[in-house]
Design an enzyme around this catalytic site. Structure first.
Site, PDB file in Angstrom:
ATOM      1  N   GLN A  71       0.828  -1.209   0.000  1.00 13.18           N
ATOM      2  CA  GLN A  71       0.000   0.000   0.000  1.00 13.18           C
ATOM      3  C   GLN A  71       0.862   1.257   0.000  1.00 13.18           C
ATOM      4  O   GLN A  71       0.447   2.310   0.502  1.00 13.18           O
ATOM      5  CB  GLN A  71      -0.943   0.001   1.203  1.00 13.18           C
ATOM      6  CG  GLN A  71      -2.116  -0.942   1.041  1.00 13.18           C
ATOM      7  CD  GLN A  71      -2.960  -0.619  -0.191  1.00 13.18           C
ATOM      8  OE1 GLN A  71      -3.069   0.521  -0.617  1.00 13.18           O
ATOM      9  NE2 GLN A  71      -3.562  -1.644  -0.769  1.00 13.18           N
ATOM     10  N   SER A  72       2.050   1.195  -0.563  1.00 13.00           N
ATOM     11  CA  SER A  72       2.953   2.339  -0.558  1.00 13.00           C
ATOM     12  C   SER A  72       2.366   3.544  -1.300  1.00 13.00           C
ATOM     13  O   SER A  72       2.028   3.458  -2.485  1.00 13.00           O
ATOM     14  CB  SER A  72       4.278   1.947  -1.213  1.00 13.00           C
ATOM     15  OG  SER A  72       5.074   3.097  -1.423  1.00 13.00           O
ATOM     16  N   ASN A  73       2.293   4.660  -0.600  1.00 17.55           N
ATOM     17  CA  ASN A  73       1.893   5.916  -1.250  1.00 17.55           C
ATOM     18  C   ASN A  73       3.020   6.429  -2.140  1.00 17.55           C
ATOM     19  O   ASN A  73       2.784   7.139  -3.109  1.00 17.55           O
ATOM     20  CB  ASN A  73       1.568   6.969  -0.197  1.00 17.55           C
ATOM     21  CG  ASN A  73       0.437   6.535   0.695  1.00 17.55           C
ATOM     22  OD1 ASN A  73      -0.644   6.210   0.206  1.00 17.55           O
ATOM     23  ND2 ASN A  73       0.676   6.504   2.000  1.00 17.55           N
TER      24      ASN A  73
END
Ligand SMILES: *Cc1c(COP(=O)(O)O)cnc(C)c1O
Length: 319
Positions: A71-73
């Protein structure tokens, strides 16, 4: 001083007072809206990418390799910028990277939806690995970079979260953007260049910067010092920050990186119902829980600003 930069975000981002919450808390509380950068659904990584990708282009890179959580922004914003600039983006990801030294998290993390949908739209080449230590993830990323080089690609490597000197430099510039009107800045802190850059930018002013850790890993402190030194190498100002120059709090990190905390969920609810502003579960919820806790403990005074670093797509990847 200035370094070469590719404009991506709408700056300055808005800064405004939180009237209702100020009243409730007996505080003069403001918010800096890096969730509203206008670039790739917002967030603090847009600032870093303006400098990082300028360097990548300058070096003639064709492929950019990084790593992060699923879920890396950062991967979402990097992938988008790469697509815009004609670069190929490769990322090694794990659902729940953690530091074995600080214990293995018990909970499971959401591995679908949220940022993954956006990564897919912009064509990130995502490689998913089983949960493990951060060091293992770094090795996977390096392996992917070498593989791309073997295929004849010129590769630009970016560390997790964009936390190199250039990433930090972007936040030293962001400190200038905010200006000197505040007594205290509270920011979430994880890979470190947001906190390090702000601390560097405000060093020697009346503005104190407090970083609230989103991972229960005390060795983030080493990253803060390292990034600050790398910023200083770029500016040549001779401002050598040391550990004691960083106000870094571990009290609101929760169980592990990526696992929402009870205080964070309550902080999210509170800001949404008083001010109509949402937080993300991984970073800003914990950061804002820290701000509320510090306010309650009487540790905040004067004009205080919370740095909203974005991350909203991850709200839709958690139960
Ligand atoms: C990456 C990120 C942070 C942490 O910033 P660092 O510079 O990595 O410490 C905070 N909030 C959000 C939403 C992020 O995506």
């Amino acid at each position: 001083m200035d370094l070469s930069r590719i404009p991506l975000i709408l700056a300055p981002t808005p800064v405004h007072r939180l009237d209702r919450l100020s009243m409730e808390l007996g505080l003069d509380l403001w918010i800096k809206r890096d969730d509203l950068t206008g670039f790739a659904m917002g967030g603090n990584k847009g600032r870093k990418l303006e400098y990082l990708l300028a360097e990548a282009i300058h070096q003639g890179a064709e492929t950019v390799v990084t790593c992060g959580s699923t879920q890396s922004n950062f991967v979402r914003q990097l992938g988008t910028a790469c697509a815009m600039l004609g670069l190929h983006c490769v990322a090694a990801v794990m659902e729940l990277p953690y530091a074995a030294a600080y214990g293995k998290p018990s909970s499971e993390h959401a591995g679908f939806g949220g940022n993954l949908i956006l990564d897919h739209i912009v064509g990130v080449e995502l490689h998913r690995f089983p949960n493990d230590d951060w060091e293992v993830l770094y090795d996977h990323a390096e392996h992917l970079a070498i593989r791309a080089e073997e295929r004849g690609q010129r590769v630009y490597r970016i560390p997790v979260g964009g936390s190199s000197g250039l990433g930090g430099f972007a936040f030293a510039k962001a400190a200038e953007e905010l200006g000197g009107d505040f007594d205290c800045v509270v920011t979430p802190c994880s890979s470190g260049s947001t906190h390090a850059g702000l601390a560097y930018g405000f060093h020697g002013t009346k503005t104190r910067v407090i970083g609230v850790a989103c991972d229960p890993e005390p060795d983030i402190m080493e990253d803060l010092v390292r990034v600050a030194h790398e910023i200083d190498d770029l500016t040549g100002q001779g401002v050598r920050l040391r550990e004691e120059d960083f106000d870094f709090r571990l009290d609101w990190a929760g169980e592990a990186y990526g696992i929402p905390s009870a205080e964070g969920i309550e902080a999210t609810r509170r800001l949404a119902v008083t001010e109509g502003i949402f937080l993300d579960p991984v970073y800003t919820a914990k950061g804002f829980a820290g701000l509320l806790g510090l306010a309650e403990a009487g540790e905040l005074s004067g004009r205080v600003v919370f740095w909203h670093t974005g991350g909203l797509p991850a709200l839709f990847a958690h139960e």
